[in-house]
Design a protein around this motif. Structure first.
Motif, mmCIF file in Angstrom:
data_model
loop_
_atom_site.group_PDB
_atom_site.id
_atom_site.type_symbol
_atom_site.label_atom_id
_atom_site.label_comp_id
_atom_site.label_asym_id
_atom_site.label_seq_id
_atom_site.Cartn_x
_atom_site.Cartn_y
_atom_site.Cartn_z
ATOM 1 N N ASP A 79 -10.155 7.408 1.145
ATOM 2 C CA ASP A 79 -9.909 6.507 2.269
ATOM 3 C C ASP A 79 -9.020 5.339 1.848
ATOM 4 O O ASP A 79 -8.132 4.927 2.593
ATOM 5 N N ARG A 82 -5.518 6.577 1.611
ATOM 6 C CA ARG A 82 -4.981 6.829 2.943
ATOM 7 C C ARG A 82 -4.579 5.500 3.608
ATOM 8 O O ARG A 82 -3.516 5.402 4.217
ATOM 9 N N GLN A 83 -5.410 4.484 3.478
ATOM 10 C CA GLN A 83 -5.095 3.181 4.056
ATOM 11 C C GLN A 83 -3.886 2.540 3.374
ATOM 12 O O GLN A 83 -3.056 1.926 4.029
ATOM 13 N N ARG A 86 -0.763 4.125 4.731
ATOM 14 C CA ARG A 86 -0.419 3.647 6.085
ATOM 15 C C ARG A 86 0.221 2.282 6.065
ATOM 16 O O ARG A 86 1.040 1.960 6.900
#
Length: 87
Positions: A79, A82-83, A86
């Motif tokens: 996570d 992934r953040q 982004r």
């Protein structure tokens, strides 16, 4: 196929590519490059702050609690990555 046989010298006398006449010694190729090289048996000299999980000294099965903790940690790291992607 006649041309391929001429190129690769596919006969028993020539020792061409087909019969392993390449002269590569497997023990040399697979030998460790350095005694300090990081490998499963030599995890390197890192401090505990550099690692997210402790070193397992010898192979063994994880306990149920350890396995759950590793799954949770893997999800957190995924996570986080992934953040970061982004952003």
């Amino acid at each position: 196929m006649g041309r391929m046989n001429k190129i690769f010298k596919n006969d028993e006398k020539s020792g061409g590519l087909v019969h392993g006449g390449h002269g590569i010694d497997h023990s040399t190729v697979l030998a460790p490059t350095s005694a300090d090289a990081i490998s499963p048996l030599n995890p390197g000299k890192f401090t505990a702050a550099d690692r997210s999980v402790p070193i397992i000294e010898k192979p063994r099965y994880f306990t149920e609690e350890e396995a759950d903790a590793m799954k949770t940690l893997a999800k957190e790291k995924t996570d986080g990555a992934r953040q970061a992607k982004r952003a």
